[in-house]
Design an enzyme around this catalytic site. Structure first.
Site, short mmCIF file in Angstrom:
data_model
loop_
_atom_site.label_atom_id
_atom_site.label_comp_id
_atom_site.label_asym_id
_atom_site.label_seq_id
_atom_site.Cartn_x
_atom_site.Cartn_y
_atom_site.Cartn_z
N CYS A 149 7.74 -3.05 -4.44
CA CYS A 149 8.47 -3.05 -3.09
C CYS A 149 9.75 -3.23 -3.38
O CYS A 149 10.80 -2.74 -2.92
CB CYS A 149 7.78 -3.88 -1.96
SG CYS A 149 7.03 -5.49 -2.66
N1 LIG Z 1 1.61 -5.81 -0.14
C1 LIG Z 1 2.63 -5.32 -0.74
O1 LIG Z 1 3.70 -4.87 0.24
C2 LIG Z 1 2.68 -4.26 -1.79
C3 LIG Z 1 3.98 -3.30 -2.01
C4 LIG Z 1 3.94 -2.74 -3.33
C5 LIG Z 1 2.87 -3.00 -4.38
N2 LIG Z 1 1.93 -3.51 -3.99
C6 LIG Z 1 0.77 -3.86 -4.95
O2 LIG Z 1 -0.24 -2.96 -4.53
C7 LIG Z 1 -1.66 -3.68 -4.86
C8 LIG Z 1 -2.39 -3.82 -3.69
O3 LIG Z 1 -1.72 -4.74 -2.89
P1 LIG Z 1 -2.17 -5.00 -1.33
O4 LIG Z 1 -1.13 -5.90 -0.89
O5 LIG Z 1 -3.06 -3.96 -0.61
O6 LIG Z 1 -3.46 -6.27 -1.77
P2 LIG Z 1 -4.57 -6.72 -0.84
O7 LIG Z 1 -4.30 -6.47 0.50
O8 LIG Z 1 -5.05 -8.11 -1.66
O9 LIG Z 1 -5.83 -5.93 -1.13
C9 LIG Z 1 -6.48 -5.83 -2.51
C10 LIG Z 1 -7.82 -4.63 -2.63
O10 LIG Z 1 -8.25 -5.05 -3.87
C11 LIG Z 1 -9.51 -5.19 -3.77
N3 LIG Z 1 -9.98 -6.05 -4.73
C12 LIG Z 1 -9.51 -7.35 -5.18
N4 LIG Z 1 -9.90 -7.78 -6.43
C13 LIG Z 1 -10.81 -6.73 -6.63
C14 LIG Z 1 -11.78 -6.68 -7.96
N5 LIG Z 1 -11.82 -7.59 -8.70
N6 LIG Z 1 -12.36 -5.62 -8.01
C15 LIG Z 1 -12.34 -4.48 -7.26
N7 LIG Z 1 -11.46 -4.60 -5.97
C16 LIG Z 1 -10.72 -5.70 -5.74
C17 LIG Z 1 -9.70 -5.75 -2.36
O11 LIG Z 1 -11.10 -5.63 -1.88
P3 LIG Z 1 -12.28 -6.76 -1.74
O12 LIG Z 1 -11.57 -7.86 -1.02
O13 LIG Z 1 -13.37 -6.07 -1.14
O14 LIG Z 1 -12.42 -7.27 -3.19
C18 LIG Z 1 -8.71 -4.92 -1.70
O15 LIG Z 1 -9.30 -3.81 -1.32
C19 LIG Z 1 -1.18 -5.10 -5.83
O16 LIG Z 1 -1.09 -4.71 -7.02
C20 LIG Z 1 0.21 -5.21 -5.24
O17 LIG Z 1 1.19 -6.01 -6.07
C21 LIG Z 1 1.84 -4.49 -3.00
#
Ligand SMILES: NC(=O)c1ccc[n+]([C@@H]2O[C@H](COP(=O)([O-])OP(=O)(O)OC[C@H]3O[C@@H](n4cnc5c(N)ncnc54)[C@H](OP(=O)(O)O)[C@@H]3O)[C@@H](O)[C@H]2O)c1
Length: 344
Positions: A149
């Protein structure tokens, strides 16, 4: 028409991916996969989506098969290594929203992400999918590393200058601010409303994991000057705001700099060049990156704003999917922007 798998679909970026896939003209169907929440109903996680999405079943990543044409991976750092190599070797398209394939150099993962990379051979064949930058190449590709981001905001703001004026740049200082959703949905004390309401603070001042990613891309375009990057937490849920100060060894004028940015972005539908510094509210809940460039003799101040979950993640990921399949990059996204604009 294609079928899409959304791995990590119950997270913050996953929710946006579901919304975009749901309204995409060429996504015939999609399935949601996750870890702990598998077996539950999507509406229990996102009640705001009731009635708005087609498929509410949350599948387990353990039941992942190769039935889809493209997979979005929205998992915490390190987790995608368990799935991407097999998806790629089975001929699938993958857009990874995490950082696991963004860096080109394997050793940097040990330093910045604290793990050793188990599929470093893919670092060389992926593309770094900065979707709005015209020179990003999608030929013969399967794996797109979606930019982080902060790097999205910084690179879209700086690359036109670096590509055209790198020999004049003495130093660049980036001061960036993010809302708390940048850290994902996992509860952390320092991100609670009671901690952040009415508050602003700098964090990871001695080194943020997005810094090597930014420098990697700047250096490819000729950057060879001093650089600093300081991140702050804002008391808002969503949005990134950047102020970049570029110090030059000679004066430039506003018109020549405007022309550089106009020429780079004239065919980029999600970049809006502004006459005044943008405000966060102009871009939140959209896929736009708003940029203002103000020249003050030997200093250029660039201010920009994005939605971290959309332009900085899921909107850009859908743009990357569109580019991989040779579709108009706005498909599934721009109609939504127009609809949102009509609502507010
Ligand atoms: N947030 C941002 O602004 C942003 C921006 C750019 C990039 N990103 C990147 O995008 C990715 C996702 O970010 P997010 O903010 O959406 O994260 P998040 O809200 O924490 O969601 C993570 C997802 O991954 C699943 N998960 C976590 N551990 C897991 C495991 N061991 N096995 C299978 N599923 C698992 C969770 O499901 P369960 O809870 O059901 O396990 C949830 O669906 C990250 O790598 C982050 O760095 C985020």
């Amino acid at each position: 028409m294609i079928s899409v798998g959304i791995i990590g679909g119950t997270g913050y970026t996953g929710k946006k991916l579901i919304q975009y896939c749901n309204s995409h003209p060429f996504v015939e169907n999609y399935k949601i996969y996750s870890g702990k929440s598998a077996g539950e109903n999507l509406y229990d996680y996102f009640p705001a989506l009731v009635g708005l999405v087609n498929d509410t079943k949350i599948n387990s990543v353990n039941d992942l098969s190769y039935e889809h044409d493209l997979y979005f991976i929205a998992l915490p750092h390190g987790e995608s290594l368990n799935y991407i190599p097999a998806l790629i070797s089975n001929g699938k398209y993958v857009v990874d929203l995490g950082g696991d394939y963004r860096l080109d150099v394997e050793a940097l993962y040990e330093k910045w992400y604290k793990y050793s990379h188990s599929s470093s051979y893919l670092l060389k064949t992926k593309t770094y999918g900065l979707a709005d930058y015209p020179s990003t190449n999608y030929d013969d590709l399967k794996l797109v590393a979606n930019p982080g981001c902060y790097p999205t905001a910084v690179l879209l703001s700086l690359l036109p200058l670096v590509e055209n004026l790198s020999e004049k740049i003495l130093s660049v200082s980036c001061v960036a601010y993010s809302g708390t959703s940048g850290a994902g949905k996992k509860a952390k004390t320092e991100l609670m409303l009671s901690e952040m309401d009415g508050n602003v603070k700098a964090y990871k001042v001695d080194g943020h994991q997005h810094e090597p990613e930014i420098l990697q891309q700047l250096v490819k375009k000729g950057f060879d000057s001093s650089f600093s990057f300081t991140t702050h937490l804002l008391p808002v849920a969503t949005g990134i705001y950047l102020t970049a100060s570029v110090h030059l060894n000679e004066s430039v004028n506003q018109e020549e700099i405007n022309e550089i940015y106009y020429n780079v972005y004239k065919n980029s539908p999600f970049i809006r060049l502004r006459n005044t510094p943008p405000e966060l509210k102009w871009v939140v809940d959209t896929n736009f990156c708003d940029i203002n460039v103000t020249v003050k003799d030997k200093v250029i101040i660039i201010t920009s704003a994005i939605d971290n979950l959309i332009k900085g993640a899921s909107g850009q990921a859908v743009q990357n999917m569109n580019k991989l399949f040779g579709w108009d990059e706005t498909f599934g996204i721009l109609n939504k922007e127009i609809k949102d604009a009509a609502v507010y």
